[in-house]
Design a protein around this motif. Structure first.
Motif, PDB file in Angstrom:
ATOM      1  N   GLU A   1      54.014 149.330  34.818  1.00 40.48           N
ATOM      2  CA  GLU A   1      53.946 149.604  36.249  1.00 40.48           C
ATOM      3  C   GLU A   1      54.643 150.918  36.589  1.00 40.48           C
ATOM      4  O   GLU A   1      54.148 151.711  37.400  1.00 40.48           O
ATOM      5  CB  GLU A   1      54.588 148.463  37.028  1.00 40.48           C
ATOM      6  CG  GLU A   1      54.574 148.676  38.534  1.00 40.48           C
ATOM      7  CD  GLU A   1      55.111 147.481  39.300  1.00 40.48           C
ATOM      8  OE1 GLU A   1      55.239 147.589  40.532  1.00 40.48           O
ATOM      9  OE2 GLU A   1      55.389 146.443  38.667  1.00 40.48           O
ATOM     10  N   GLN A   2      55.778 151.163  35.962  1.00 37.18           N
ATOM     11  CA  GLN A   2      56.504 152.410  36.207  1.00 37.18           C
ATOM     12  C   GLN A   2      55.650 153.616  35.816  1.00 37.18           C
ATOM     13  O   GLN A   2      55.587 154.620  36.542  1.00 37.18           O
ATOM     14  CB  GLN A   2      57.815 152.406  35.419  1.00 37.18           C
ATOM     15  CG  GLN A   2      58.694 153.621  35.682  1.00 37.18           C
ATOM     16  CD  GLN A   2      59.984 153.573  34.876  1.00 37.18           C
ATOM     17  OE1 GLN A   2      60.010 153.057  33.760  1.00 37.18           O
ATOM     18  NE2 GLN A   2      61.059 154.104  35.440  1.00 37.18           N
ATOM     19  N   ILE A   3      54.979 153.538  34.687  1.00 42.06           N
ATOM     20  CA  ILE A   3      54.113 154.628  34.239  1.00 42.06           C
ATOM     21  C   ILE A   3      52.938 154.796  35.194  1.00 42.06           C
ATOM     22  O   ILE A   3      52.565 155.917  35.561  1.00 42.06           O
ATOM     23  CB  ILE A   3      53.608 154.357  32.802  1.00 42.06           C
ATOM     24  CG1 ILE A   3      54.779 154.351  31.823  1.00 42.06           C
ATOM     25  CG2 ILE A   3      52.567 155.399  32.391  1.00 42.06           C
ATOM     26  CD1 ILE A   3      54.413 153.842  30.442  1.00 42.06           C
ATOM     27  N   ALA A   4      52.336 153.685  35.612  1.00 41.34           N
ATOM     28  CA  ALA A   4      51.145 153.736  36.459  1.00 41.34           C
ATOM     29  C   ALA A   4      51.425 154.351  37.821  1.00 41.34           C
ATOM     30  O   ALA A   4      50.514 154.889  38.462  1.00 41.34           O
ATOM     31  CB  ALA A   4      50.574 152.328  36.633  1.00 41.34           C
ATOM     32  N   ARG A   5      52.686 154.289  38.269  1.00 44.00           N
ATOM     33  CA  ARG A   5      53.015 154.795  39.600  1.00 44.00           C
ATOM     34  C   ARG A   5      53.346 156.289  39.615  1.00 44.00           C
ATOM     35  O   ARG A   5      53.479 156.875  40.690  1.00 44.00           O
ATOM     36  CB  ARG A   5      54.204 154.017  40.176  1.00 44.00           C
ATOM     37  CG  ARG A   5      53.853 152.596  40.574  1.00 44.00           C
ATOM     38  CD  ARG A   5      55.010 151.897  41.263  1.00 44.00           C
ATOM     39  NE  ARG A   5      54.650 150.552  41.677  1.00 44.00           N
ATOM     40  CZ  ARG A   5      53.952 150.261  42.771  1.00 44.00           C
ATOM     41  NH1 ARG A   5      53.569 151.235  43.583  1.00 44.00           N
ATOM     42  NH2 ARG A   5      53.659 149.016  43.075  1.00 44.00           N
TER      43      ARG A   5
ATOM     44  N   SER B   1      46.891 162.548  35.189  1.00 39.28           N
ATOM     45  CA  SER B   1      47.188 161.149  35.496  1.00 39.28           C
ATOM     46  C   SER B   1      46.311 160.193  34.711  1.00 39.28           C
ATOM     47  O   SER B   1      46.716 159.055  34.445  1.00 39.28           O
ATOM     48  CB  SER B   1      47.022 160.894  37.000  1.00 39.28           C
ATOM     49  OG  SER B   1      45.687 161.103  37.404  1.00 39.28           O
ATOM     50  N   ARG B   2      45.114 160.623  34.313  1.00 41.20           N
ATOM     51  CA  ARG B   2      44.249 159.731  33.546  1.00 41.20           C
ATOM     52  C   ARG B   2      44.884 159.366  32.221  1.00 41.20           C
ATOM     53  O   ARG B   2      44.771 158.224  31.755  1.00 41.20           O
ATOM     54  CB  ARG B   2      42.884 160.396  33.323  1.00 41.20           C
ATOM     55  CG  ARG B   2      42.079 160.597  34.610  1.00 41.20           C
ATOM     56  CD  ARG B   2      40.828 161.407  34.358  1.00 41.20           C
ATOM     57  NE  ARG B   2      41.154 162.747  33.877  1.00 41.20           N
ATOM     58  CZ  ARG B   2      40.232 163.651  33.549  1.00 41.20           C
ATOM     59  NH1 ARG B   2      38.948 163.349  33.609  1.00 41.20           N
ATOM     60  NH2 ARG B   2      40.589 164.861  33.140  1.00 41.20           N
ATOM     61  N   VAL B   3      45.563 160.319  31.595  1.00 45.61           N
ATOM     62  CA  VAL B   3      46.248 160.052  30.329  1.00 45.61           C
ATOM     63  C   VAL B   3      47.348 159.022  30.549  1.00 45.61           C
ATOM     64  O   VAL B   3      47.511 158.068  29.777  1.00 45.61           O
ATOM     65  CB  VAL B   3      46.821 161.356  29.746  1.00 45.61           C
ATOM     66  CG1 VAL B   3      47.696 161.060  28.534  1.00 45.61           C
ATOM     67  CG2 VAL B   3      45.695 162.313  29.376  1.00 45.61           C
ATOM     68  N   ARG B   4      48.107 159.188  31.618  1.00 47.42           N
ATOM     69  CA  ARG B   4      49.200 158.255  31.871  1.00 47.42           C
ATOM     70  C   ARG B   4      48.690 156.870  32.255  1.00 47.42           C
ATOM     71  O   ARG B   4      49.331 155.859  31.933  1.00 47.42           O
ATOM     72  CB  ARG B   4      50.118 158.827  32.957  1.00 47.42           C
ATOM     73  CG  ARG B   4      51.099 159.852  32.396  1.00 47.42           C
ATOM     74  CD  ARG B   4      51.946 160.492  33.459  1.00 47.42           C
ATOM     75  NE  ARG B   4      51.251 161.572  34.136  1.00 47.42           N
ATOM     76  CZ  ARG B   4      51.176 162.817  33.670  1.00 47.42           C
ATOM     77  NH1 ARG B   4      51.729 163.126  32.524  1.00 47.42           N
ATOM     78  NH2 ARG B   4      50.543 163.752  34.339  1.00 47.42           N
ATOM     79  N   GLN B   5      47.559 156.783  32.917  1.00 47.27           N
ATOM     80  CA  GLN B   5      47.003 155.464  33.220  1.00 47.27           C
ATOM     81  C   GLN B   5      46.561 154.757  31.943  1.00 47.27           C
ATOM     82  O   GLN B   5      46.684 153.531  31.803  1.00 47.27           O
ATOM     83  CB  GLN B   5      45.836 155.584  34.207  1.00 47.27           C
ATOM     84  CG  GLN B   5      46.208 156.140  35.581  1.00 47.27           C
ATOM     85  CD  GLN B   5      47.360 155.393  36.238  1.00 47.27           C
ATOM     86  OE1 GLN B   5      47.435 154.172  36.175  1.00 47.27           O
ATOM     87  NE2 GLN B   5      48.263 156.135  36.863  1.00 47.27           N
TER      88      GLN B   5
END
Length: 258
Positions: free
Chosen positions: A230-234, A210-214
């Protein structure tokens, strides 16, 4: 605010892209999750990045007690220092690792963790020297090479940093943490399109966390595509964590110097 946000997204976003890159690069050098194996050391039920505030405090207290009983033990010391950093106690973490490194001068994992603590405390040149001592020329560790890149980025040496990331990728092709660090390196110099290319490649890897996606969410948001960010962060987060991440992302992007 969930502690997991404080230890991942907040540390990376609110303290700047350089801090983000350093945290991710060094996380692989010696993590609590993969080193918490001996029966005499308190075990963690989940990765520290996913803990809430109560869980972090409890784990830190338990590791602190184990460290006091045996401050020379490398596994206890490394994991206690890691938890201290996750609680924002970088100076104390550095002090712990200094003692552990004195007691275990030839331990490669200890040296790597000591370098991590030095970098987190802003001692970048010392961190480079320490991590260099942990490296072995005949069996180079890509995690340490990537960590060196992150420190060089912190020092403003982007060209040298990117070469270290590419050296690490030669050893570990398509490793998401390296690709993410390389992408964040371009964030530091304002090249958001190149940064997004590397971060999308990182996020597409099966082992990306998830760190990569954030980080990807940050770069997409910085380019003005907030709904997509926002979609990616969720993704892959609890609703509470996702709401907090999105709130911080929105607040950061609203700043005039974002």
């Amino acid at each position: 605010m969930p502690a997991s946000l404080t230890t991942t997204f907040t540390n990376r976003i609110l303290q700047g892209a350089a801090a983000s890159l350093l945290v991710l690069a060094l996380a692989g050098c010696s993590t609590t999750k993969d080193r918490m194996t001996t029966g005499s050391v308190p075990k963690l039920t989940k990765p520290v990045e996913e803990m809430d505030a109560t869980e972090l405090r409890s784990a830190t207290d338990r590791l602190g007690q184990a460290y006091e009983k045996n401050p020379r033990d490398p596994v206890t010391g490394v994991n206690y220092a890691n938890l201290l950093r996750m609680n924002g106690r970088d100076t104390q973490a550095l002090a712990v690792m200094q003692q552990v490194a004195i007691a275990n001068p030839g331990d490669r994992n200890v040296l790597a963790a000591y370098g991590k603590a030095q970098a987190a405390a802003g001692q970048f040149q010392q961190a480079l020297d320490t991590i260099g001592r942990a490296q072995t020329p005949d069996r180079p560790d890509w995690k340490l090479i990537s960590a060196q890149g992150a420190i060089l980025d912190q020092m403003g040496r982007a060209s040298d940093a990117r070469q270290r990331y590419r050296d690490a990728l030669d050893i570990q092709p398509n490793e998401p943490s390296i690709l993410s660090n390389l992408g964040m390196s371009y964030v530091l110099t304002g090249d958001l399109r190149t940064a997004e290319t590397y971060l999308r490649s990182a996020a597409s890897q099966p082992t990306a966390d998830s760190r990569v996606r954030q980080n990807l969410a940050l770069v997409v948001g910085l380019q003005g595509r907030f709904p997509e960010a926002e979609q990616i962060a969720r993704r892959e987060l609890s609703p509470q964590q996702a709401d907090a991440n999105v709130a911080y992302l929105r607040g950061m992007l609203s700043q005039p110097n974002s």
